[in-house]
Design a protein around this motif. Structure first.
Motif, PDB file in Angstrom:
ATOM      1  N   GLY A 196       0.809  -1.210   0.000  1.00  0.00           N
ATOM      2  CA  GLY A 196       0.000   0.000   0.000  1.00  0.00           C
ATOM      3  C   GLY A 196       0.843   1.260   0.000  1.00  0.00           C
ATOM      4  N   LEU A 197       1.930   1.265   0.771  1.00  0.00           N
ATOM      5  CA  LEU A 197       2.797   2.440   0.815  1.00  0.00           C
ATOM      6  C   LEU A 197       3.482   2.679  -0.528  1.00  0.00           C
ATOM      7  CD1 LEU A 197       4.393   2.062   4.360  1.00  0.00           C
ATOM      8  CD2 LEU A 197       2.614   3.651   3.634  1.00  0.00           C
ATOM      9  N   VAL A 198       3.844   1.600  -1.214  1.00  0.00           N
ATOM     10  CA  VAL A 198       4.453   1.755  -2.544  1.00  0.00           C
ATOM     11  C   VAL A 198       3.452   2.366  -3.520  1.00  0.00           C
ATOM     12  CG1 VAL A 198       5.364   0.496  -4.527  1.00  0.00           C
ATOM     13  CG2 VAL A 198       6.124  -0.111  -2.220  1.00  0.00           C
ATOM     14  N   ILE A 199       2.209   1.877  -3.509  1.00  0.00           N
ATOM     15  CA  ILE A 199       1.179   2.426  -4.391  1.00  0.00           C
ATOM     16  C   ILE A 199       0.906   3.888  -4.051  1.00  0.00           C
ATOM     17  CG2 ILE A 199      -1.251   2.251  -5.054  1.00  0.00           C
ATOM     18  CD1 ILE A 199      -1.040  -0.751  -4.617  1.00  0.00           C
ATOM     19  N   LEU A 234       1.259   7.309  -6.419  1.00  0.00           N
ATOM     20  CA  LEU A 234       0.182   8.276  -6.626  1.00  0.00           C
ATOM     21  C   LEU A 234       0.616   9.704  -6.318  1.00  0.00           C
ATOM     22  CD1 LEU A 234      -2.890   6.362  -5.154  1.00  0.00           C
ATOM     23  CD2 LEU A 234      -2.356   6.762  -7.560  1.00  0.00           C
ATOM     24  N   THR A 235       1.657   9.873  -5.495  1.00  0.00           N
ATOM     25  CA  THR A 235       2.116  11.219  -5.160  1.00  0.00           C
ATOM     26  C   THR A 235       3.074  11.797  -6.198  1.00  0.00           C
ATOM     27  OG1 THR A 235       3.967  10.347  -3.834  1.00  0.00           O
ATOM     28  CG2 THR A 235       1.883  10.768  -2.692  1.00  0.00           C
ATOM     29  N   PHE A 271      -3.766  17.054 -17.005  1.00  0.00           N
ATOM     30  CA  PHE A 271      -4.495  15.790 -17.128  1.00  0.00           C
ATOM     31  C   PHE A 271      -4.047  14.804 -16.058  1.00  0.00           C
ATOM     32  CE2 PHE A 271      -4.644  11.443 -18.900  1.00  0.00           C
ATOM     33  CZ  PHE A 271      -6.020  11.315 -19.038  1.00  0.00           C
ATOM     34  N   LEU A 272      -2.728  14.745 -15.807  1.00  0.00           N
ATOM     35  CA  LEU A 272      -2.217  13.854 -14.770  1.00  0.00           C
ATOM     36  C   LEU A 272      -2.762  14.241 -13.405  1.00  0.00           C
ATOM     37  CD1 LEU A 272       1.527  13.426 -15.833  1.00  0.00           C
ATOM     38  CD2 LEU A 272      -0.311  11.738 -16.006  1.00  0.00           C
ATOM     39  N   GLN A 273      -2.837  15.537 -13.151  1.00  0.00           N
ATOM     40  CA  GLN A 273      -3.391  15.995 -11.878  1.00  0.00           C
ATOM     41  C   GLN A 273      -4.860  15.621 -11.725  1.00  0.00           C
ATOM     42  OE1 GLN A 273      -1.933  19.903 -10.010  1.00  0.00           O
ATOM     43  NE2 GLN A 273      -1.736  20.297 -12.191  1.00  0.00           N
ATOM     44  N   ARG A 274      -5.603  15.740 -12.815  1.00  0.00           N
ATOM     45  CA  ARG A 274      -7.041  15.489 -12.735  1.00  0.00           C
ATOM     46  C   ARG A 274      -7.361  14.011 -12.529  1.00  0.00           C
ATOM     47  NH1 ARG A 274     -10.571  19.546 -13.856  1.00  0.00           N
ATOM     48  NH2 ARG A 274      -9.718  21.469 -14.725  1.00  0.00           N
ATOM     49  N   ILE A 275      -6.574  13.102 -13.118  1.00  0.00           N
ATOM     50  CA  ILE A 275      -6.882  11.680 -12.987  1.00  0.00           C
ATOM     51  C   ILE A 275      -6.275  11.063 -11.735  1.00  0.00           C
ATOM     52  CG2 ILE A 275      -7.074  11.401 -15.494  1.00  0.00           C
ATOM     53  CD1 ILE A 275      -4.332  10.052 -15.441  1.00  0.00           C
ATOM     54  N   ASP A 276      -5.293  11.738 -11.131  1.00  0.00           N
ATOM     55  CA  ASP A 276      -4.695  11.228  -9.900  1.00  0.00           C
ATOM     56  C   ASP A 276      -5.463  11.788  -8.703  1.00  0.00           C
ATOM     57  OD1 ASP A 276      -2.955  10.154  -7.991  1.00  0.00           O
ATOM     58  OD2 ASP A 276      -1.778  12.004  -7.957  1.00  0.00           O
TER      59      ASP A 276
END
Length: 254
Positions: A171-174, A178-179, A196-201
């Motif tokens: 979970g910490l790796v995922i 995401l950050t 776009f990357l900001q909106r989907i993350d």
């Protein structure tokens, strides 16, 4: 679902009446107080710094509760495997989805407690820059959606993991992946690909929303679209978690 309420009630009893939660509430309150005192007595604080300080408290309000949910859910099923208590639960008439939903509901209560503790601090600090209500509402919306998303995700990993170390480590790796969009330079984030990357993350979208509402003082309705990713992600991961919970086994993959 009576089974869900039963599981949630027992989890809450173990956590709040016989567990570590009251001490954690004290620690959270002291942490909020320390941050509030630091912001209030800084003699170098101007209006921009005050808004940035409020944004920090909003992130802290959401982040503390989210961290609690992730830690609780990472232990939800894999922890029962390690403690050899899962077999007894699986032999009861309790449905697997009720077990999963009850544990997630109890974990969300931990986020709710952390949020309630933060409300007076958000309101008092926010009054200084005229963003008190916005700070409380944005913390509620971002915190709840991310708590469901990351809590359900941690629960999904716990269902598929043999140990707490495996579920929490994965979970910490995922979470670290995401950050990554938040760490990109401003020049990259300002172009269409970066936006776009900001909106989907979900994490990046939530962080952008807090900055826009608190620091840039934009109207809430003009930024509401940034909540699509956190809300959609929460619903998707919640569905995956509940669907996967039907396959809870003594050993994952058997």
């Amino acid at each position: 679902m009576s089974g869900t309420r039963l599981v949630a009630r027992e989890e809450l009893r173990d956590t709040w009446l016989r567990g570590w939660a009251p001490w954690l509430v004290l620690a959270i309150t002291l942490a909020y107080s320390a941050v509030a005192v630091g912001l209030a007595y800084s003699n170098q604080l101007n209006l921009l710094d005050a808004k940035e300080g409020l944004a920090i408290v909003v992130r802290m309000s959401a982040g503390v509760g989210i961290l609690l949910v992730v830690l609780i859910m990472a232990d939800s099923i894999s922890g029962m495997r390690e403690r050899s208590t899962l077999e007894a639960v699986l032999l009861t008439p309790l449905r697997h989805q009720e077990l999963a939903a009850g544990k997630l509901l109890a974990a969300i209560v931990a986020w709710a407690v952390a949020f309630v503790i933060s409300v007076p601090y958000l309101y008092v600090i926010g009054q200084g820059v005229g963003r008190a209500l916005i700070a409380v509402v944005s913390s509620l919306a971002v915190g709840f959606s991310m708590a469901v998303l990351l809590g359900a995700g941690a629960g999904w990993l716990s269902v598929r993991s043999r140990s707490n170390l495996q579920s929490l480590g994965t979970g910490l790796v995922i979470l670290a992946i995401l950050t990554i969009p938040m760490l990109l330079p401003a020049a990259v984030l300002s172009n269409p690909v970066g936006e776009f990357l900001q909106r989907i993350d979900p994490l990046s979208a939530a962080n952008h929303l807090i900055n826009a509402l608190i620091i840039d003082e934009r109207a809430p309705f003009s930024e509401i679209w940034w909540m699509i990713s956190p809300v959609a992600g929460a619903l998707l991961v919640l569905w995956l978690f509940l669907a996967q919970s039907e396959r809870i086994e003594l050993e994952p993959g058997t």
